[in-house]
Design an enzyme around this catalytic site. Structure first.
Site, PDB file in Angstrom:
ATOM      1  N   HIS A  76       0.905  -1.199   0.050  1.00 19.10           N
ATOM      2  CA  HIS A  76       0.048   0.001   0.059  1.00 19.10           C
ATOM      3  C   HIS A  76       0.929   1.240   0.013  1.00 19.10           C
ATOM      4  O   HIS A  76       0.575   2.208  -0.757  1.00 19.10           O
ATOM      5  CB  HIS A  76      -0.983   0.054   1.188  1.00 19.10           C
ATOM      6  N   HIS A 232      -9.285  -1.650  -4.676  1.00 14.79           N
ATOM      7  CA  HIS A 232      -8.161  -2.171  -3.748  1.00 14.79           C
ATOM      8  C   HIS A 232      -7.108  -3.089  -4.753  1.00 14.79           C
ATOM      9  O   HIS A 232      -6.170  -2.955  -4.293  1.00 14.79           O
ATOM     10  CB  HIS A 232      -8.848  -2.706  -2.440  1.00 14.79           C
ATOM     11  N   ASP A 236      -3.299  -2.685  -5.053  1.00 18.30           N
ATOM     12  CA  ASP A 236      -2.222  -3.814  -4.674  1.00 18.30           C
ATOM     13  C   ASP A 236      -1.402  -3.956  -5.762  1.00 18.30           C
ATOM     14  O   ASP A 236      -0.152  -4.219  -5.852  1.00 18.30           O
ATOM     15  CB  ASP A 236      -2.960  -5.058  -4.329  1.00 18.30           C
ATOM     16  N   HIS A 259      -1.127 -10.999  -5.055  1.00 16.84           N
ATOM     17  CA  HIS A 259       0.182 -10.799  -4.913  1.00 16.84           C
ATOM     18  C   HIS A 259       1.069 -11.705  -5.517  1.00 16.84           C
ATOM     19  O   HIS A 259       2.251 -11.426  -5.826  1.00 16.84           O
ATOM     20  CB  HIS A 259       0.396 -10.495  -3.402  1.00 16.84           C
TER      21      HIS A 259
HETATM   22 ZN   LIG Z   1      -3.913  -4.526  -0.378  1.00 17.33          ZN
END
Ligand SMILES: [Zn+2]
Length: 304
Positions: A76, A232, A236, A259
């Site tokens: 973030h 969001h 990311d 991720h």
């Molecule tokens: Zn996040």
């Protein structure tokens, strides 16, 4: 275009989402060609570059590790610094995890506003993608493609009445990031809380720093955007792409990714120098002058 750093220091503090460890973060100006470097001030300022070569275990957050020194949940803060075009920065931290704050990048954007941005005398270097690279795992995929600007498209699909299919596409700039993504918070499903806790994760998680989705709705509304979840995920994605180490001239598409796929994309990209070049010119028409730029002080990391 010239490289940048911040004008003055700024600090914040808070609990880490996964470790529950309280930490203090300080942003410190850095000279040209430093890049973004985390310094564990609790470990004699041990430096961990925000670079794909330092990506460690990645699951519910992105962690960096160098010589056994770990730093978790970088995404973030890096999404904010990367979108704001900050090339050089020291991020001093006295714990193992970047504070989660409110679960979004907004507090980091407010910090950067307090810092101000300083232009340095060295030309900015861009990582310009020349050939596509795609990674697929089942129905999840991520790809990076040539483009003259940094553009992202992020698609999510969660079977939940408030989520479903959401898609965000944008050219990344400080303005688009601030308005479209920075306020979007991290989220989790109520049914996942016990299993995540059992895995030693989300020890610092609370209704103050994450949206919690119940089977029917949201436990701690209201949402900041109807499609806060997709936003969001795009946040990311940008935070993970920051690990390219230089501003990207590329279009990135993420389809139900996370991720792990994001950081695999960065690692594989950096490991194959035939896929990209480094240029000081953001726009194609000026590239004639930059053929000699080459790869100064930038070594592609070994695979993985
Ligand atoms: Zn996040």
């Amino acid at each position: 275009m010239f490289q940048t750093t911040i004008v003055r220091e700024a600090a914040t503090q808070g609990i880490g989402l996964h470790t529950g460890v309280y930490g203090h973060v300080r942003l410190v100006p850095a000279p040209a060609d430093t890049g973004v470097v985390f310094r564990r001030v609790d470990l004699d300022h041990f430096a961990i570059e925000a670079h794909g070569q330092n990506v460690a275990h990645v699951s519910y957050a992105t962690s960096l590790m160098k010589q056994g020194v770990l730093l978790s949940t970088t995404e973030h803060l890096l999404a904010a610094t990367y979108s704001c075009g900050i090339d050089n920065l020291y991020i001093d931290i006295d714990s193992i995890e970047i504070p989660i704050l409110d679960g979004s990048a907004e507090p980091f954007m407010q910090m950067l506003e307090r810092c101000g941005i300083r232009r340095l005398r060295r030309k900015r270097r861009y990582l310009k993608v020349l050939k596509p690279l795609e990674i697929t795992e089942g129905d999840r995929r991520v790809g990076i493609y040539p483009a003259d600007e940094f553009r992202v498209r992020c698609y999510v699909d969660f079977p939940h009445p408030l989520v479903g299919q959401q898609e965000i596409e944008m050219v990344v700039s400080p303005e688009t990031f601030r308005h479209l993504l920075s306020r979007a918070r991290t989220f989790c499903f109520e049914r996942d809380i016990a299993p995540l806790r059992a895995m030693g994760l989300i020890r610092g998680g609370s209704l103050e720093n994450a949206i919690v989705l119940t089977n029917e709705g949201v436990m701690n509304g209201p949402l900041r955007f109807p499609d806060e979840f997709g936003r969001h995920k795009a946040l990311d994605l940008i935070g993970d792409l920051a690990l390219a180490g230089l501003p990207l001239l590329a279009r990135v598409e993420a389809h139900k990714a996370g991720h792990s796929l994001h950081t695999q994309l960065v690692s594989r990209l950096l490991a194959d120098p035939t896929l990209w070049t480094i240029t000081t010119q953001a726009h194609e028409e000026a590239e004639v002058d930059t053929a000699s730029v080459g790869l100064p002080s930038y070594a592609a990391p070994a695979a993985d």
